[in-house]
Design a protein around this motif. Structure first.
Motif, PDB file in Angstrom:
ATOM      1  N   ASP A  33      -0.914  -4.654   3.332  1.00 18.16           N
ATOM      2  CA  ASP A  33       0.528  -4.030   3.870  1.00 18.16           C
ATOM      3  C   ASP A  33       1.243  -4.046   5.408  1.00 18.16           C
ATOM      4  O   ASP A  33       0.108  -4.671   6.261  1.00 18.16           O
ATOM      5  CB  ASP A  33       0.623  -2.682   3.842  1.00 18.16           C
ATOM      6  N   LYS A  68      -7.697   2.080  -3.871  1.00 19.93           N
ATOM      7  CA  LYS A  68      -8.817   3.554  -4.626  1.00 19.93           C
ATOM      8  C   LYS A  68      -9.919   3.207  -5.840  1.00 19.93           C
ATOM      9  O   LYS A  68     -10.902   3.431  -5.702  1.00 19.93           O
ATOM     10  CB  LYS A  68      -8.371   4.524  -3.789  1.00 19.93           C
ATOM     11  N   LEU A 100      -8.783   5.269   3.705  1.00 17.80           N
ATOM     12  CA  LEU A 100      -8.426   4.892   2.742  1.00 17.80           C
ATOM     13  C   LEU A 100      -9.707   4.188   1.441  1.00 17.80           C
ATOM     14  O   LEU A 100     -10.048   4.734   0.359  1.00 17.80           O
ATOM     15  CB  LEU A 100      -7.192   3.387   1.711  1.00 17.80           C
ATOM     16  N   TYR A 121      -4.197   3.994   7.056  1.00 14.11           N
ATOM     17  CA  TYR A 121      -5.429   2.948   6.064  1.00 14.11           C
ATOM     18  C   TYR A 121      -7.137   2.599   6.364  1.00 14.11           C
ATOM     19  O   TYR A 121      -7.367   2.931   4.685  1.00 14.11           O
ATOM     20  CB  TYR A 121      -4.727   1.539   5.218  1.00 14.11           C
ATOM     21  N   PHE A 136      -0.323   4.635   5.247  1.00 16.20           N
ATOM     22  CA  PHE A 136       0.613   4.797   4.271  1.00 16.20           C
ATOM     23  C   PHE A 136       2.019   5.611   4.606  1.00 16.20           C
ATOM     24  O   PHE A 136       1.535   7.085   5.711  1.00 16.20           O
ATOM     25  CB  PHE A 136      -0.553   5.637   2.943  1.00 16.20           C
ATOM     26  N   SER A 177      -1.859   2.511  -2.984  1.00 17.19           N
ATOM     27  CA  SER A 177      -3.116   2.869  -2.431  1.00 17.19           C
ATOM     28  C   SER A 177      -3.566   3.041  -3.512  1.00 17.19           C
ATOM     29  O   SER A 177      -5.150   2.949  -3.180  1.00 17.19           O
ATOM     30  CB  SER A 177      -2.783   3.823  -1.787  1.00 17.19           C
ATOM     31  N   GLY A 215       0.506  -0.969  -0.424  1.00 22.34           N
ATOM     32  CA  GLY A 215       0.351  -0.403  -0.101  1.00 22.34           C
ATOM     33  C   GLY A 215       1.204   1.466   0.277  1.00 22.34           C
ATOM     34  O   GLY A 215       0.951   2.439   1.124  1.00 22.34           O
ATOM     35  N   VAL A 247      -8.506  -3.455   4.487  1.00 26.67           N
ATOM     36  CA  VAL A 247      -6.907  -2.999   4.251  1.00 26.67           C
ATOM     37  C   VAL A 247      -6.271  -4.207   5.203  1.00 26.67           C
ATOM     38  O   VAL A 247      -6.886  -5.115   6.214  1.00 26.67           O
ATOM     39  CB  VAL A 247      -6.165  -2.125   4.672  1.00 26.67           C
ATOM     40  N   LEU A 289      -6.206  -5.180   0.416  1.00 33.29           N
ATOM     41  CA  LEU A 289      -4.899  -4.219   0.376  1.00 33.29           C
ATOM     42  C   LEU A 289      -4.002  -4.900   1.398  1.00 33.29           C
ATOM     43  O   LEU A 289      -4.600  -5.002   2.176  1.00 33.29           O
ATOM     44  CB  LEU A 289      -5.245  -3.203   0.643  1.00 33.29           C
ATOM     45  N   TYR A 337       2.533   4.477  -2.883  1.00 32.96           N
ATOM     46  CA  TYR A 337       1.872   5.357  -3.916  1.00 32.96           C
ATOM     47  C   TYR A 337       0.954   4.939  -5.255  1.00 32.96           C
ATOM     48  O   TYR A 337       0.211   5.054  -4.809  1.00 32.96           O
ATOM     49  CB  TYR A 337       2.831   6.173  -4.309  1.00 32.96           C
ATOM     50  N   ASP A 382     -11.601   0.490  -5.683  1.00 34.30           N
ATOM     51  CA  ASP A 382     -12.792  -0.022  -4.756  1.00 34.30           C
ATOM     52  C   ASP A 382     -14.298   0.008  -5.214  1.00 34.30           C
ATOM     53  O   ASP A 382     -14.726  -1.216  -4.116  1.00 34.30           O
ATOM     54  CB  ASP A 382     -12.547   1.134  -3.748  1.00 34.30           C
ATOM     55  N   PHE A 422      -6.528   9.935   0.711  1.00 37.22           N
ATOM     56  CA  PHE A 422      -7.106   9.701   1.968  1.00 37.22           C
ATOM     57  C   PHE A 422      -8.468   9.798   2.365  1.00 37.22           C
ATOM     58  O   PHE A 422      -8.524   9.160   4.026  1.00 37.22           O
ATOM     59  CB  PHE A 422      -6.389   9.013   2.631  1.00 37.22           C
TER      60      PHE A 422
END
Ligand code: FAD
Length: 381
Positions: A46, A34, A77, A74, A51, A30, A25, A83, A44, A27, A37, A376
């Motif tokens: 991580d 999004k 997001l 996160y 982030f 993420s 997650g 996540v 996601l 640049y 989504d 975000f």
């Protein structure tokens, strides 16, 4: 046909929603999560709880009151997707296995695990609270140092020298690099302007200079030392503290079994122009992890994310993916503190150098933090 993981039903048309596992997650990850989504079930993955906006990390070091601005939890997001905190340990065409042993089945995979870089440019802890504490510790030690050695005169080392000088103009900052030339591949005017501004800031630049060995103290720790250099005569450099500003490393250990792909000598993943991992039409890779022939930059990772999202959405809708990506020509925004710096951007008439005011207005002033607050969905004062 691949099995569907069947995590959800699209209520609008009654069809099963497809699961997309986005691994990493940063640049690119993420942004792609999004973008997918609304129409897919995004997972996601991580190990971090937030982030980390690396482009602000060097400002965070010198301005601990501002440091929180580089962390974006996160939980705001995604509206529909989930996540999952965890580290991918292996992937196969049907999903991801986490280091915990948990398996996440998916119809599409996006490999977005980017790269690591020594602290302070990138953080080395998974919890934002721990990372903030680490930044504040290093700040306290840096504040007490009179002489600072920065090993590496790439964009990160130079940006760090500018941030330090902006807060502590009286500190002696020396930047060393074995290369003879700054910013190879960029216009000579950019180099000249960079040298002029570094000189005006009083940064001592030692090009063509390698350290004979690493300083004996850990980077970012206050402990005076002297190191010899490999220049003729092997003169010595004394400092109270040093930072390592070289040594980027691709994050692809979970690909080591070679099931999905072989990686190149830098650990990067070969991709097609549609950003598929070569040989897999439902597995994509983006960002620093890819072998695309361009500089590794957040801005490009986010452009890759647009192409990957468009292609996955086309496949999910039963259409042919048509998005392609062409590597970007060299560009850079290199702030030297909030008000200075150099930049170069491509234009229809060829590359153009930007004045310091424009570099400051585009990047140096807020280091793009506003853009990520928007991604975000949060407001900050
Ligand atoms: C100081 C500094 C300043 C910079 N400034 C700029 C700038 O101004 N403009 C610009 O365009 N670029 C800038 N860059 C470059 C930019 O930070 C990178 O290009 C960018 O981080 C790459 O994004 P990415 O999405 O590929 O991956 P990353 O941002 O590297 O994110 C990867 C994510 O994957 C996660 N991850 C790693 N391994 C695993 C695993 N096994 N399982 C699950 N998740 C995993 C990590 O926790 C991380 O969150 C800067 C870099 C530095 C260091």
């Amino acid at each position: 046909m691949r099995a569907h993981s069947g995590m959800g039903i699209d209520m609008a048309n009654g069809t099963a929603r497809r699961t997309v596992a986005v691994i990493g997650g940063g640049y690119g990850g993420s942004a792609v999560a999004k973008a997918l989504d609304e129409e897919t079930d995004v997972v996601l993955i991580d190990p971090r709880d937030a982030f980390v906006h690396a482009a602000g990390a060097l400002r965070a070091l010198v301005r601990p009151d501002w440091a929180e601005n580089i962390f974006f939890p996160y939980d705001t997001l995604l509206k529909h997707g989930t996540v999952r905190r965890g580290r991918a340990a292996a992937v196969d065409p049907g999903g991801v296995t986490l280091a915990s042993g948990e398996r996440i089945a998916a119809d599409y995979l996006v490999l977005a695990t980017g790269s690591d870089y020594p602290f302070p440019a990138k953080t080395d802890t998974d919890l934002a609270g721990d990372a903030l504490a680490r930044i504040r510790d290093a700040h306290a030690e840096l504040a007490a140092a009179g002489r600072v050695l920065i090993a590496g005169a790439g964009p990160v080392g130079l940006e760090l020298s500018g941030e330090i000088k902006a807060v502590w103009p009286e500190k002696h900052v020396v930047v060393t690099d074995p290369a003879e030339e700054l910013m190879p591949g960029f216009l000579p005017e950019l180099r000249e302007e960079l040298l002029r501004q570094l000189d005006a800031l009083g940064v001592e630049l030692r090009l063509g200079t390698a350290l004979a060995e690493e300083p004996p103290s850990a980077p970012g720790r206050l402990k005076p030392f002297t190191v010899t250099t490999t220049t003729t005569g092997g003169d010595a450099i004394g400092a109270d503290l040093w930072f390592r500003c070289y040594g980027v490393r691709s994050n692809g250990d979970y690909l080591a079994d070679g099931r999905i792909t072989a990686r190149d000598a830098q650990g990067r993943v070969p991709v097609t122009e549609r950003l598929n991992v070569v040989g897999h039409d439902h597995i994509y890779a983006l960002g620093d992890l890819t072998d695309l022939a361009e500089a590794k930059m957040a801005g490009y990772a986010m452009k890759h994310a647009e192409v990957v999202a468009a292609n996955v959405l086309a496949q999910v809708r039963g259409e042919s993916p048509t998005g392609t990506y062409r590597p970007s020509p060299p560009s850079v925004l290199l702030p030297l503190g909030p008000g200075g710096g150099v930049g170069q951007v491509p234009t229809p008439d060829g590359p153009a150098v930007l004045p310091a005011e424009q570099v400051s207005a585009y990047k140096g002033r807020d280091l793009f933090t506003g853009r990520f607050a928007e991604l975000f969905g949060i407001t900050r004062d």
